[in-house]
Design an enzyme around this catalytic site. Structure first.
Site, PDB file in Angstrom:
ATOM      1  N   CYS A 106      16.295  10.425  -3.037  1.00 41.82           N
ATOM      2  CA  CYS A 106      17.732  10.686  -2.883  1.00 41.82           C
ATOM      3  C   CYS A 106      18.146  12.077  -3.335  1.00 41.82           C
ATOM      4  O   CYS A 106      19.310  12.443  -3.220  1.00 41.82           O
ATOM      5  CB  CYS A 106      18.527   9.611  -3.614  1.00 41.82           C
ATOM      6  SG  CYS A 106      18.081   7.972  -3.013  1.00 41.82           S
ATOM      7  N   HIS A 134      26.869  12.261  -8.363  1.00 42.75           N
ATOM      8  CA  HIS A 134      25.973  11.457  -7.528  1.00 42.75           C
ATOM      9  C   HIS A 134      26.610  10.078  -7.313  1.00 42.75           C
ATOM     10  O   HIS A 134      26.664   9.587  -6.188  1.00 42.75           O
ATOM     11  CB  HIS A 134      24.615  11.343  -8.219  1.00 42.75           C
ATOM     12  CG  HIS A 134      23.550  10.704  -7.388  1.00 42.75           C
ATOM     13  ND1 HIS A 134      23.185  11.194  -6.152  1.00 42.75           N
ATOM     14  CD2 HIS A 134      22.780   9.610  -7.600  1.00 42.75           C
ATOM     15  CE1 HIS A 134      22.217  10.432  -5.651  1.00 42.75           C
ATOM     16  NE2 HIS A 134      21.963   9.456  -6.495  1.00 42.75           N
ATOM     17  N   HIS A 139      25.793   5.940   0.817  1.00 40.07           N
ATOM     18  CA  HIS A 139      24.700   6.725   0.249  1.00 40.07           C
ATOM     19  C   HIS A 139      23.711   7.026   1.367  1.00 40.07           C
ATOM     20  O   HIS A 139      23.018   6.133   1.850  1.00 40.07           O
ATOM     21  CB  HIS A 139      24.037   5.947  -0.883  1.00 40.07           C
ATOM     22  CG  HIS A 139      23.015   6.738  -1.639  1.00 40.07           C
ATOM     23  ND1 HIS A 139      22.642   8.016  -1.280  1.00 40.07           N
ATOM     24  CD2 HIS A 139      22.292   6.436  -2.754  1.00 40.07           C
ATOM     25  CE1 HIS A 139      21.735   8.457  -2.131  1.00 40.07           C
ATOM     26  NE2 HIS A 139      21.499   7.516  -3.030  1.00 40.07           N
TER      27      HIS A 139
END
Lengths: 396, 341
Positions: free
Chosen positions: A157, A290, A325
């Site tokens: 990620c 994040h 995401h």
């Protein structure tokens, strides 16, 4: 050598390009919808940030109807083309130009459509040829005519944030004059089931930094930034959107899938980025966090933010309730969103927030704010495997 | 900018055995006994590719006399395909119901670099490149860049590794990439399509300082994407040599990455014809074709510097420099220049 952002491109649940995404962000309009496009039994159980076009529609938009490309490649090509055109670039020139793309899913979504047939020893297309992460990178490079430096990053990620770091360093060291950096990931049954098996998915729209958060909504998309050396940007009269003034790239070295209790790796990344940008924490006017919405991430990330900023935490938000995401694309999508914040002097709201997490008590921005003096924006990423990344974008 | 750095240790797990005859079928890495090097949890829980990586990296650090490292860069064309096939098979078999998560976690391509960071408690720079025949090259180039940066580390752990699982080999075969067993032979003599798939895990410690045990100097790393003609490849070699103030006649050894696929090897054939007098070896005869085969080639070059190639050439039994020239699928061309001095 200063590094400038001279073009941005993005496709996501917020829309097909940067102007649509900007509208969505300003209106507080989330791109999350009930999962409906990916062929999976998880449909009806989760919401997701799907891009609102079928593969065929994406191919038509890309004017590549017959090319038989994976969704990851189509998304990446559309976003990279937007960034390239928006930077005012056309056919190749003599500047040393690179393409550094990130992907975690690659052609998995294509491979999984045929995998049962393969197991049953029935004939299938040669899906192994488009399975890997480099496949989309090579197609996009060829279409843009970029051949001087081509590579692909996969640090889960944090991938596309890390691609931005490599590109920045290659310009700073004089290896390249210009580099298109970012990432692309399509939603796949594989990743949906992966996060589902880890019990990390929220069936409802995610609530980053909220005490009652339940997990992630996965998304898909692609975003790219054109980075150029100060000399090349000036020479061709490019409009600089932002200056990439600092970066930090570290590893949390704590656990394969969980962050350390005080987000040590993320702290280090933020401190490195501030040091390289030669900025005190107080100079940061907006932090694009994040903020995935998982129990572990949002508490540990909050602790890291507290460690770095103490009692003077800047306005911050996670924009994942807008986009979902997007895994390998997330760092670049949030970099573009950070550049838009800086350009329009706006702070994006952290949708769905209600109640702070007791451990750190942080309260994100909850409505669109105008920030007239916004000069520096920090964007952070964290990943399985421990990768942490922080980027500072400054007014050019 | 021509940065250079020192290889202070290198360890490779590969199919190479100096006395082995050419083998048919998949070239499998000769795995070591992991137990003395990996801890019980690693032995029990980690998949094969990660084990190979952890082992090679640990040996490498021990050989360099380092008990910590400041930065890790890894290249892997495919990452953990094993994790993908296990998780995909399981979710199909379970119809997406109660699928165990472990293979999903293990499918992450940055698993090796991440687990190394964890094992070595390395909070520094950590990167994984997954780009076909540029995966190891980018990791190596990144290592060179890091060592020259003002706040950069003194040592970087650089790796290149890929695994050819039976499933991956079957998929390569189905896609027409594997050579017919009747046609197998030395890659340089091939006139037929297809390759012999291989695998391996190689790690090295790249340092800014020379040490008494320094094995080689990395002088240049170049990549060339999708050249249209052999001339472009030849020009890249010529430019690299010019930058090093060398002529082709100065080269002691060239390690060539012919894959055995006749069409894909065409440009390399032209390039080697332009270096008629240079001693050469075709390293994929030893390691097979895979994305990060050049990491093995670096290991081989270091071995040749140490003189382990009496059979190689009467002219240069102890080569002092070596140019690795590789191609992957006629799209990824790379050039690594090493010296021993």
């Amino acid at each position: 050598m200063e590094v400038y952002v001279t073009g941005i491109g993005m496709i996501s649940a917020l829309g097909a390009n940067v102007p649509t995404a900007l509208d969505g962000l300003k209106l507080g309009r989330s791109g999350l919808r009930p999962l409906h496009r990916v062929a999976t039994r998880l449909q009806g159980r989760y919401v997701a940030g799907e891009v609102a076009f079928s593969d065929n529609e994406l191919a038509m938009r890309a004017a590549l109807p017959d090319a038989d490309l994976t969704r990851t490649t189509l998304l990446g090509y559309l976003a990279a083309s937007e960034a390239w055109q928006q930077a005012g670039l056309g056919a190749a020139d003599t500047n040393r130009t690179g393409f550094i793309s990130a992907s975690t899913v690659g052609g998995t979504g294509h491979a999984e459509q045929h995998y049962q047939d393969f197991l049953d020893q029935k004939p299938t297309p040669a899906f192994i040829d488009t399975y890997d992460n480099g496949d989309s990178t090579e197609f996009i490079s060829r279409r843009l005519g970029i051949r001087d430096f081509v590579t692909t990053v996969n640090t889960a990620c944090a991938s596309s944030a890390n691609a931005i770091v490599l590109g920045t360093r290659l310009i700073q060291q004089g290896v390249l004059d210009r580099v298109v950096v970012g990432g692309t990931d399509a939603l796949a049954r594989f990743t949906l089931n992966g996060f589902n098996s880890l019990l990390l998915l929220d069936p409802t729209p995610c609530k980053p930094f909220d005490a009652q958060r339940k997990g992630i909504n996965l998304g898909e998309g692609a975003a790219y930034l054109v980075l150029e050396s100060e000399a090349v940007a000036r020479q061709r009269g490019a409009r600089p959107w932002a200056r990439l003034s600092g970066y930090g790239l570290t590893n949390d070295a704590h656990h394969q899938t969980a962050s350390s209790p005080n987000g040590y790796g993320l702290q280090l990344a933020m401190r490195q980025a501030l040091r390289r940008a030669d900025l005190a924490p107080a100079a940061i006017g907006y932090l694009n966090a994040h903020g995935t919405g998982t129990a572990n991430n949002d508490v540990t990330e909050g602790q890291a933010i507290r460690e770095v900023f103490a009692d003077a935490v800047p306005p911050f938000s996670s924009t994942k309730p807008f986009t979902g995401h997007t895994l390998g694309a997330a760092g670049a999508i949030e970099a573009v969103i950070s550049v838009l914040a800086l350009t329009h002097r706006l702070i994006w709201p952290n949708l769905n927030f209600e109640e702070p997490i007791a451990d750190h008590g942080l309260v994100p921005a909850q409505a669109l704010h105008v920030a007239p003096g916004l000069q520096h924006v920090l964007s952070t990423s964290a990943a399985m495997g421990g990768s942490c990344c922080a980027l500072v974008f400054s007014k050019p | 900018m021509h940065p250079h750095a020192y290889i202070n240790s290198i360890h490779s797990i590969s199919p190479y055995a100096s006395d082995a005859p050419a083998r048919a079928g998949l070239l499998s890495a000769l795995e070591p006994a992991y137990a003395p090097v990996l801890n019980p949890a690693e032995l029990r829980r980690t998949p094969r590719l990660v084990k190979m990586g952890l082992y090679a990296a640990t040996r490498c650090l021990a050989d360099a006399g380092l008990d910590h490292i400041d930065a890790i860069t890894v290249g892997s064309g495919l990452g953990s395909f094993d994790g993908f096939e296990k998780f995909e098979t399981s979710l199909l078999a379970q119809a997406e119901d109660t699928v165990p998560p472990t293979p999903f976690i293990q499918s992450l391509d940055n698993a090796v670099a991440g687990q190394l960071a964890l094992k070595l408690q390395c909070h520094g720079y950590n990167m994984t490149y997954t780009h076909r025949g540029f995966s190891f090259e980018t990791a190596l180039l990144d290592g060179l860049l890091l060592l020259t940066e003002p706040d950069g580390p003194a040592d970087v752990l650089v790796g290149g590794l890929d695994e050819t699982t039976p499933t991956y080999a079957a998929l390569l075969h189905q896609a027409g990439h594997v050579k017919n067993p009747d046609k197998l032979g030395k890659v340089e003599h091939s006139r037929t399509p297809g390759v012999l798939p291989g695998e391996g895990a190689t790690f090295l410690v790249l340092s800014s300082a020379r040490r008494p045990g320094t094995l080689a100097t990395v002088r240049a790393v170049r990549t060339l994407f999708s050249p249209r003609t052999a001339l472009e490849v030849e020009q890249t070699v010529a430019a690299l040599l010019r930058e090093q103030h060398l002529t082709p006649a100065d080269l002691d050894l060239v390690l060539l990455g012919h894959s055995g696929d006749h069409a894909h090897d065409q440009k390399l054939r032209a390039v080697e014809a332009s270096l008629p007098d240079t001693p050469r070896e075709y390293f994929k005869n030893y390691c097979g074709e895979y994305h990060t085969a050049t990491a093995f080639a670096v290991w081989l070059a270091v071995r040749r510097f140490a003189g382990a190639a009496a059979e190689l050439s009467e002219r240069t039994p102890y080569p002092k420099n070596c140019l690795i020239i590789n191609q992957y699928r006629d799209a990824n061309y790379s050039f690594i220049f090493l010296t021993q001095d």
